[in-house]
Design a protein around this motif. Structure first.
Motif, PDB file in Angstrom:
ATOM      1  N   ASP A  10       1.101  -1.079  -0.337  1.00 12.49           N
ATOM      2  CA  ASP A  10      -0.427  -0.035   0.513  1.00 12.49           C
ATOM      3  C   ASP A  10       1.093   0.852  -0.113  1.00 12.49           C
ATOM      4  O   ASP A  10       2.048   1.691   0.669  1.00 12.49           O
ATOM      5  CB  ASP A  10      -0.828  -0.143   0.973  1.00 12.49           C
ATOM      6  CG  ASP A  10      -2.486   1.068   1.205  1.00 12.49           C
ATOM      7  OD1 ASP A  10      -2.898   1.459   2.148  1.00 12.49           O
ATOM      8  OD2 ASP A  10      -2.300   2.207   0.175  1.00 12.49           O
ATOM      9  N   ASN A  32      -0.171   3.937  -0.430  1.00 15.42           N
ATOM     10  CA  ASN A  32      -1.705   5.708  -0.259  1.00 15.42           C
ATOM     11  C   ASN A  32      -0.829   6.407   0.346  1.00 15.42           C
ATOM     12  O   ASN A  32      -0.761   6.381   1.525  1.00 15.42           O
ATOM     13  CB  ASN A  32      -2.913   5.070   0.724  1.00 15.42           C
ATOM     14  CG  ASN A  32      -3.245   6.102   0.254  1.00 15.42           C
ATOM     15  OD1 ASN A  32      -3.708   7.515  -0.395  1.00 15.42           O
ATOM     16  ND2 ASN A  32      -4.945   5.510   0.549  1.00 15.42           N
ATOM     17  N   TYR A  66      -2.892   5.583  -5.142  1.00 15.82           N
ATOM     18  CA  TYR A  66      -4.303   6.461  -5.123  1.00 15.82           C
ATOM     19  C   TYR A  66      -5.025   6.086  -6.183  1.00 15.82           C
ATOM     20  O   TYR A  66      -5.948   6.092  -6.346  1.00 15.82           O
ATOM     21  CB  TYR A  66      -4.195   7.722  -4.343  1.00 15.82           C
ATOM     22  CG  TYR A  66      -5.329   8.023  -4.723  1.00 15.82           C
ATOM     23  CD1 TYR A  66      -5.564   9.608  -4.923  1.00 15.82           C
ATOM     24  CD2 TYR A  66      -6.022   7.959  -2.956  1.00 15.82           C
ATOM     25  CE1 TYR A  66      -6.851  10.086  -4.745  1.00 15.82           C
ATOM     26  CE2 TYR A  66      -6.766   8.972  -2.723  1.00 15.82           C
ATOM     27  CZ  TYR A  66      -6.911   9.408  -3.886  1.00 15.82           C
ATOM     28  OH  TYR A  66      -8.525  10.593  -3.861  1.00 15.82           O
ATOM     29  N   PRO A 105      -9.606   9.034   1.057  1.00 16.47           N
ATOM     30  CA  PRO A 105      -8.779   8.326   0.657  1.00 16.47           C
ATOM     31  C   PRO A 105      -8.118   6.430   0.296  1.00 16.47           C
ATOM     32  O   PRO A 105      -7.429   6.167   2.087  1.00 16.47           O
ATOM     33  CB  PRO A 105      -7.728   9.378   1.982  1.00 16.47           C
ATOM     34  CG  PRO A 105      -8.848   9.816   2.927  1.00 16.47           C
ATOM     35  CD  PRO A 105     -10.159   9.769   2.117  1.00 16.47           C
ATOM     36  N   SER A 106      -9.099   6.148   0.226  1.00 22.04           N
ATOM     37  CA  SER A 106      -8.516   4.607  -0.010  1.00 22.04           C
ATOM     38  C   SER A 106      -7.255   4.454  -0.950  1.00 22.04           C
ATOM     39  O   SER A 106      -8.008   5.347  -2.087  1.00 22.04           O
ATOM     40  CB  SER A 106      -9.583   3.881   0.074  1.00 22.04           C
ATOM     41  OG  SER A 106     -10.538   4.582  -1.009  1.00 22.04           O
ATOM     42  N   SER A 107      -7.380   3.650  -1.348  1.00 25.08           N
ATOM     43  CA  SER A 107      -5.785   3.012  -1.985  1.00 25.08           C
ATOM     44  C   SER A 107      -7.099   1.902  -3.112  1.00 25.08           C
ATOM     45  O   SER A 107      -8.018   1.103  -2.734  1.00 25.08           O
ATOM     46  CB  SER A 107      -4.579   2.104  -1.777  1.00 25.08           C
ATOM     47  OG  SER A 107      -5.016   1.646  -0.551  1.00 25.08           O
ATOM     48  N   SER A 165      -4.553   1.781   4.260  1.00 24.50           N
ATOM     49  CA  SER A 165      -5.786   3.122   4.832  1.00 24.50           C
ATOM     50  C   SER A 165      -6.808   1.954   4.566  1.00 24.50           C
ATOM     51  O   SER A 165      -7.062   0.788   4.364  1.00 24.50           O
ATOM     52  CB  SER A 165      -5.765   2.799   3.041  1.00 24.50           C
ATOM     53  OG  SER A 165      -4.490   3.020   2.647  1.00 24.50           O
TER      54      SER A 165
END
Lengths: 606, 300
Positions: free
Chosen positions: B21, B23, B64, B117-119, B153
């Motif tokens: 991740d 992000n 992202y 804001p999530s990947s 995230s």
């Protein structure tokens, strides 16, 4: 079925089976039975109290024996009564059965008293069922305990208790059905003669069974029997001729057979091919798939032609045509016997009377009907349809159409802003004010940092690592004990079993017994909802009281148990409490609803 | 890859797909800095490659606005970095990661910066599954693949459908999805993924000891897992998100034809177009209208 009053039936009293029996009247009173012969001078008077009786047997209704009832007394003597009909026998039998049970034990009075109570509610059950129930309870002590606990204390009535156990009762009765005996496989061999070596005499043994088998095997003989006996010849003559024919067959001398057939008309019937069989076989062939051609060509049959059809001399020799019909092959016999054995026998006929058997067999043969030809034509048309040339079937379904995937895969940005998850707290909101440049900048910085410094010697400090290991281990061991009631996460062995085994025996049995009683009560509780009649209402009240009693008992067990087992016991008791709680809640809610409803309608409709 | 003699292929050869991740919004606010996180992960990847000569590691970065393959141990050249401070794995991986982050930022500038804001977990899951399918078709002998999600995230409910599809496809191919979740609350999607596919879900209580967690729990291959006891989650959050508003719901309406979930009563299903609640018409019509039921169902 009448319980009150006396039952008086005509019967013959026999001292033994061979005894022809003295006719008279059998009277069943409350505590004894009395037999008075029609002939006043006869000494066969009986007055036997039921206490002296031990048991009873009777002939079955399905068999062809006369209705006999055999009552044994304590001193191993027996009284045999022959009734006029089976209903009479059953009536007397039930009375004696009741009396025998009454004399038996403590469980009987509850059944008979409950039975009396329920019979007043217009219920009928025979003593056979009572016996069955008692037998089931004797075999299963758990069932007996439940029965005593609930039916004895009046929580459940007898009928309700057994209503849920129908399959137990049915299963038992199915076991008692008698097995029908079929034909023996060695039918042909039974008819072997015994030869006396010295004289020219051959002896055949003939029993009724063999006669029946011969009729089943050879319908033509059967037909001849009906036609000839007793009008044209006696039975003995008939069988003599038949066995003469058999003997001739066994010598395999077709010429002699033909010669004798020409002389004696009746003998000819036995020697010829069986016409009826041939006709049946032709009908059967017609039922085969019409597109399958079963007719064998005459050229296919080479085994009967001398030299197997290979003509050495160059001439076709077709002799012995007229003697063909007097030949019989073993394969024909075996096939026929196989077919008859598989068909089985019907028991309607009386085996002692060959005439009636003969008639019964004739009736069982099917007649060809006109509709068979029509059916055959239908089948031909169905079979010869070619799938490819038919039009396609229109299935009555709606075609599935999925719309543009972008519609539901992509986000609806405006809506998404409004619907944030609860995990998104205020802190995250403030952090989002960080611009994208700053975020990405910090990320890139981290990457370059690690690039320049490389990997450190110890990524993880040893103390931290140790802590992690202990944490993970603890989690694993906790997981074992925490998830006792959840069956999804069984790690290897079943924790529940080891817990039950660890408890002392008495507690374990108590808990198990409470569990089964709770199940029984809950089954009746939930099946009585929704409440439509007042009897259901009363039943629910009773069940609720019993359940609250068990609830209290469970709590007492929890408190009384030793401290080391307390945790496990409470874990085991928890689902039981939860089930009972759910039932109580439902009861309260329903009660409130009723009260509200009856409150709303002041004219008393609730 | 050249053909390997069969006696070298043992049961414990594994192909590990790591979904990393990246992000930036999450890492800028996380307690564990991204550089430390990377060092844990890189050490872990090295140890995986040391376990078995034939082990293979593939790293996919979950950004992202995009995802990309960062590293593939099967095809990476064996040269170390110039300074020799880091093994070849790290230098290649970091180089690629930098490039990816730059590209991701570019894409973000072009698009809009709104949103949660999530990947893009769904994207990287799909890419991992595609790679695994390629490996399945590569020949009779291939390593046992599994997926490890290193996610921080939180879940984006708008990706619910795509993630569930990926999870079911992983279940079908018998690829377990392990997840190590670094965020604050539990992730419902990853819990469901691990539960359905038979993987391990872990939320480390000590982020400092991430490497220890990784080596203890996630390093074992599939064959050896049969003999080990790995931590199992106490419960799984099975909540779904509705198809119309993408919000997480407990109770909703389900179309009986295509099983799409809605939070409110609709006249028509948006996925398959079937009309709800209409009785069967007597007049035979060309479009077969069927009676669909749309009842409230407990979604859990």
């Amino acid at each position: 079925m009448s319980r009150a009053g006396q039952v008086i039936k005509r019967a013959k009293y026999k001292t033994s089976i061979k005894d022809p029996g003295t006719p008279g009247l059998l009277t069943m009173l409350e505590h004894r039975f009395v037999f008075r012969p029609s002939d006043p001078t006869s000494p066969a008077k009986l007055d036997v109290p039921f206490q002296l009786l031990k048991g009873q047997k009777n002939t079955r209704e399905g068999s062809n024996k006369p209705p006999w009832l055999n009552i044994t007394n304590n001193k191993d003597g027996s009284y045999i009564f022959e009734f006029e009909s089976y209903p009479d026998l059953h009536a007397c039998r039930e009375i004696i059965a009741n009396a025998l049970e009454a004399a038996k034990g403590s469980s009987a009075p509850t059944i008979t008293s409950a039975a009396n109570a329920s019979s007043s509610a217009n219920e009928q059950f025979s003593t056979a069922e009572l016996e069955l129930r008692m037998k089931l309870m004797q075999e299963d002590s758990e069932l007996q305990k439940l029965h005593k606990q609930f039916v004895g204390s009046g929580v459940l009535t007898e009928s309700e208790f057994w209503a849920t156990r129908k399959r137990l009762l049915d299963g038992d009765s199915r076991r008692k059905s008698k097995q029908r005996v079929g034909f023996k496989s060695s039918m042909i061999l039974d008819i072997k003669p015994m030869t006396d070596g010295r004289m020219n005499k051959v002896t055949f043994n003939l029993t009724d069974e063999i006669k029946y088998q011969i009729f089943a095997l050879k319908p033509a003989v059967h037909q001849a029997f009906i036609n000839l006996v007793p009008s044209k010849m006696t039975e003995k003559d008939f069988w003599n001729k038949y066995f003469r024919a058999e003997y001739l067959h066994s010598t395999k001398n077709a010429v002699a057979a033909a010669a004798e057939a020409a002389e004696d008309e009746e003998l000819a019937i036995f020697l010829k091919e069986d016409e009826i069989l041939a006709r049946e076989a032709r009908q059967k062939i017609q039922r085969v798939d019409p597109t399958l051609d079963m007719e064998a060509d005459q050229g296919d049959d080479y085994t009967h032609i001398p030299d197997h059809g290979i003509f050495r001399d160059g001439n076709k020799d077709m002799t012995e045509q007229q003697n063909e019909q007097y030949r019989r092959t073993l394969s024909q016999d075996l096939n026929r016997q196989g077919a008859v054995v598989l068909q089985g026998r019907n028991l309607d006929a009386d085996p002692e009377d060959p005439r009636s058997i003969a008639e019964a067999l004739m009736l069982s043969r099917e007649d060809p009907s006109d509709s068979a030809a029509q059916k055959r034509l239908d089948r031909i048309t169905r079979m010869t349809e070619i799938d490819d040339l038919r039009e396609s079937h229109d299935h009555p379904v709606a075609p599935l159409c999925i719309k543009d995937p972008r519609d539901y895969f992509d986000t609806q940005q405006a809506n998404a802003l409004r619907t944030l998850d609860e995990s998104r707290t205020g802190t995250e909101q403030t952090k989002r004010k960080l611009t994208t440049e700053e975020a990405y900048g910090s990320l890139k910085e981290s990457i370059s940092k690690i690039k320049s410094f490389g990997l450190s010697n110890s990524t993880v400090k040893p103390e931290v690592a140790l802590m992690v290991i202990t944490l993970v281990r603890k989690e694993l061991s906790c997981g074992l004990t925490q998830n006792i009631s959840s069956t999804k996460y069984q790690l290897g062995k079943n924790p529940r079993e080891s817990i039950l085994d660890g408890l002392p025996n008495r507690t374990k049995e108590e808990l198990l017994h409470h569990w089964t009683s709770i199940q029984e009560l809950l089954r009746h509780f939930w099946s009585s909802y929704p409440i439509t009649t007042s009897s259901l209402y009363v039943k629910i009240g009773r069940l609720k009281d019993a359940m609250s009693q068990i609830y209290r008992q469970l709590e007492e067990i929890k408190e009384a148990v030793q401290s080391d087992f307390r945790h496990q016991v409470s874990l085991l008791v928890r689902p039981m409490h939860q089930a009972l709680d759910a039932a109580f809640q439902h009861y309260e809610a329903d009660l409130q609803k009723r009260a509200a409803k009856s409150g709303e309608l002041p004219n008393g409709n609730g | 890859m050249a053909s390997v003699p069969s006696k070298l292929y043992a049961d414990d050869v594994s192909l590990l797909m790591v979904l990393l991740d990246t992000n930036p919004f999450f890492w800028s606010s996380s307690s564990l800095p991204f550089s430390k996180y990377l060092s844990h992960v890189l050490t872990f990847l090295n140890s995986i490659l040391l376990l078995n000569q034939l082990n293979q590691v593939v790293v996919i970065a979950t950004g992202y606005s995009s995802c990309s393959y960062i590293y593939d141990s099967a095809s990476a050249p064996g040269q170390g970095s110039d300074q020799g401070r880091m093994p070849a794995l790290c230098s290649h991986l970091l180089k690629k990661l930098e490039e990816f982050v730059a590209k991701d930022e570019q894409l973000l500038k072009e698009g809009s910066a709104e949103g949660i804001p999530s990947s893009l977990l769904s994207g990287s899951l799909s890419m991992a599954l595609c790679y695994i399918q390629k490996v399945f078709r590569s020949g009779p002998q291939h390593p046992h693949p599994r997926i490890l999600c290193l996610q921080g995230s939180s879940d984006g409910p708008e990706q619910y459908v795509a993630i569930m599809n990926a999870i079911f496809s992983a279940q079908r191919s018998m690829v377990p999805i392990d997840s190590c979740y670094m965020g604050s609350n539990n992730s419902a999607f990853l819990q469901q993924a691990s539960y359905i596919t038979g993987g391990v879900y872990l939320k480390p209580q000590q982020p400092d000891g991430l490497l220890q967690y990784l080596t203890t729990v996630f390093a074992t291959d599939l064959h050896s897992r049969a003999f080990l006891q790995l931590p199992k989650s106490a419960g799984v959050d099975f909540r779904a998100s509705c198809f119309c508003h993408k919000k997480t719901i407990d109770t909703g309406y389900i179309c009986s034809v295509c099983l799409s979930i809605f939070c409110k009563h609709h006249k028509k299903c948006s996925t398959c177009g079937s009309v709800f609640g209409q009785a069967q018409s007597e007049v035979p019509s060309t479009t077969n209208k069927k009676r669909k039921s749309s009842e409230p169902l407990l979604v859990s």
